[in-house]
Scaffold this active site. Structure first.
Site, PDB file in Angstrom:
ATOM      1  N   ASP A  70       0.306  -1.671  -0.099  1.00  0.00           N
ATOM      2  CA  ASP A  70      -0.249   0.203   0.102  1.00  0.00           C
ATOM      3  C   ASP A  70       0.872   1.517  -0.102  1.00  0.00           C
ATOM      4  O   ASP A  70       1.665   1.474   0.978  1.00  0.00           O
ATOM      5  CB  ASP A  70      -1.242   0.087   1.176  1.00  0.00           C
ATOM      6  CG  ASP A  70      -1.708   0.852   1.270  1.00  0.00           C
ATOM      7  OD1 ASP A  70      -1.969   2.084   0.143  1.00  0.00           O
ATOM      8  OD2 ASP A  70      -2.607   0.903   2.518  1.00  0.00           O
ATOM      9  N   HIS A 130      -4.041   4.444   7.087  1.00  0.00           N
ATOM     10  CA  HIS A 130      -2.421   4.055   6.186  1.00  0.00           C
ATOM     11  C   HIS A 130      -1.527   4.539   6.499  1.00  0.00           C
ATOM     12  O   HIS A 130      -1.378   5.354   7.119  1.00  0.00           O
ATOM     13  CB  HIS A 130      -2.440   5.293   4.345  1.00  0.00           C
ATOM     14  CG  HIS A 130      -4.377   4.349   3.832  1.00  0.00           C
ATOM     15  ND1 HIS A 130      -4.508   3.013   2.808  1.00  0.00           N
ATOM     16  CD2 HIS A 130      -5.249   4.725   3.686  1.00  0.00           C
ATOM     17  CE1 HIS A 130      -5.739   3.297   2.099  1.00  0.00           C
ATOM     18  NE2 HIS A 130      -6.043   4.864   3.047  1.00  0.00           N
TER      19      HIS A 130
END
Length: 535
Positions: free
Chosen positions: A175, A349
């Site tokens: 990611d 994130h």
């Protein structure tokens, strides 16, 4: 729109099946889903769809994809509960095969042995995937951050990543969303002090909006409300659905007598109420958008109500969100939407230091950054290069590009069909790009309709042509219309009897002549629709 295919020989699995909300230039489009042409061409080889977590950009396309590709879907408990809801609404639940996977357990699908690894993110039950193939292990992180103090007590499984790292990992797909942020992403618990402070200071009702899938955030708000002596109410379909699902699966702890029904909000003491509302991105007709313009049947914002936007502004949504906040300010609410005076939202994130830590634990032979814009992939690749832990190659790939791993190395191969499919309001039909082009054309230059009545025997006009314009003039443009009428009369008069008896020919002649006239008069190119009535 996250979706990745992994193929070994004749066996293929797909990781995630997401959707995205359209940008403003996609006029009238409701959803954007991935183009699955490649999967349809190889449907005989597709064994399963494996999900990392339950966010819409990872599961939202399933109701559209499973109509054509009905394969088993694997995911964790909460993720599959959200999928069930989507499939039930689409009438596909009966025919779907959903298989629950437990973190730490292995699942065998064809030649693949998959371990679901617990990661922390902004929703519960998020996992990374370690996929053991005959050529080696590949790891797909899904969305993650490394939260040292997770709200649900389920820590990020660093040991599993380290274990695979010491064994040897062929490729890491990781990611990249937050790669531009230095340092560490704060823990989900970081929002508690500021939100609790605002709740204690609030003179009246508190309305907080967050993503309906942020179960950790919702749990913390419930805990805060209890500590400050307030009850909670849930407003918005997605908020109510997700709270019910999470509560039924014991992912949410809600004390008895704590919840106020939406229909009782208006009559409840505003000083003792905390309302959780969906619609933080100002989606049209979402609960928060309707509350902002006083168009919600259960909730309205009044002077000195406290409004907290506990969600990041997704790029592209800035204008509608700011408009919505303006409405709140006009109603003299106390509005909080930034972290300037204290943290009211944290990302789900990983920032740079967490991404570095993961790379150092896994030490992959090949590294492929995923998720985010091209600049994020590029900067994540640069970060991995600086660390020097990737023994082979760092590869940046875009949608549709393929990588083949062999015993001799990793190679870029021919791209496959990929891209986006546009889904229109209220239907499951795909929209062609040409339709969007027509809509854009109409929005920029308007439309001109010319209606003429022709005697089919004599070819003579029975009345003056009628000209209707839309989106071309602020007034009715009488001079222009008179000129356009003359152009049509002249075109018909100069056509021979054969042309007059062939509607398609006469329509095209009118269209060409009108186009030339309109362009000369206005420098615009509206859509011209000649209509011929037979008399």
């Amino acid at each position: 729109m996250n979706m990745m295919a992994v193929r070994y020989g004749d066996d293929m699995i797909v990781i995630d099946a997401g959707m995205m909300f359209p940008e403003s230039e996609l006029l009238g489009v409701d959803l954007v889903i991935p183009d699955t042409t490649y999967l349809k061409q190889n449907r005989a080889h597709l064994r399963a769809i494996v999900l990392t977590h339950g966010h819409e950009d990872h599961i939202g396309a399933l109701p559209y994809i499973l109509r054509d590709l009905n394969v088993p879907v694997y995911g964790t408990r909460f993720t599959l509960a959200l999928v069930k809801k989507r499939l039930e609404e689409a009438g596909l639940l009966e025919s779907a095969t959903l298989r629950e996977a437990l973190p730490g357990r292995l699942v065998e699908i064809g030649p693949y042995e998959i371990e679901f690894i617990t990661v922390t993110h902004s929703t519960v039950d998020s996992v990374a995937l370690a996929i053991r193939t005959p050529l080696g292990v590949i790891i797909h992180t899904g969305d993650f951050k490394i939260d040292q103090t997770p709200v649900d007590g389920a820590p990020f499984d660093l040991h599993a990543f380290a274990r695979y790292g010491s064994e040897g990992v062929l490729a890491l797909f990781s990611d990249s969303t937050n790669v531009e942020r230095p340092g560490f992403t704060p823990s989900e618990r970081a929002v508690v002090p500021r939100i609790e402070e605002l709740a204690r200071l609030a003179p009246r009702r508190v309305l907080l909006s967050c993503f309906a899938s942020s179960i950790h955030r919702i749990q913390q708000v419930i805990d805060i409300a209890q500590r400050v002596g307030r009850k909670v109410a849930f407003v918005g379909r997605s908020m109510v659905d997700n709270v019910e699902i999470a509560h039924s699966l014991d992912y949410l702890r809600i004390p008895d007598g704590m919840v106020v029904r939406p229909q009782d909000i208006r009559s409840f003491d505003p000083k003792r109420l905390f309302v959780l509302v969906s619609g933080s991105q100002a989606e049209p007709m979402s609960s928060l958008s309707r509350i902002a313009v006083d168009n919600h049947r259960f909730v309205s914002v009044e002077e000195n109500d406290t409004v907290i936007l506990s969600a990041r502004i997704i790029p592209g949504n800035e204008k509608p969100i700011c408009r919505m906040l303006d409405h709140m300010f006009r109603r003299r609410a106390l509005v909080y939407y930034e972290n300037a005076a204290g943290t009211i939202h944290v990302s789900g994130h990983a920032s740079q230091e967490e991404q570095k830590l993961l790379l150092q634990l896994v030490k992959p032979r090949y590294f492929i950054p995923v998720h985010g814009e091209y600049r994020h992939l590029f900067r994540h690749a640069a970060l991995a290069y600086q660390l020097g832990v990737v023994s082979g190659e760092i590869m940046i790939v875009e949608d549709g590009q393929t990588i083949e791993f062999t015993e001799n190395g990793a190679f870029r191969r021919d791209p496959v069909t990929a891209g986006r499919v546009l889904v229109d309001s209220g239907s499951l039909e795909e929209i062609e790009e040409v339709v969007i082009r027509d809509r854009r054309h109409l929005s920029e230059d308007g439309v001109v309709v010319t209606i003429i009545a022709i005697d089919k025997h004599t070819g003579r006009l029975e009345s003056h042509p009628e000209i209707v314009t839309r989106g071309l003039f602020s007034d009715n443009g009488q001079e222009f219309v008179a000129g356009a009428r003359e152009v049509v009369l002249k075109t018909v008069a100069q056509s021979n009897s054969e042309e007059k008896s062939d509607w398609s020919v006469i329509k095209e002649k009118i269209r060409v002549d009108l186009k030339r006239y309109i362009n000369k008069q206005t420098s615009k190119r509206p859509l011209i629709l000649p209509v011929i009535l037979e008399v």
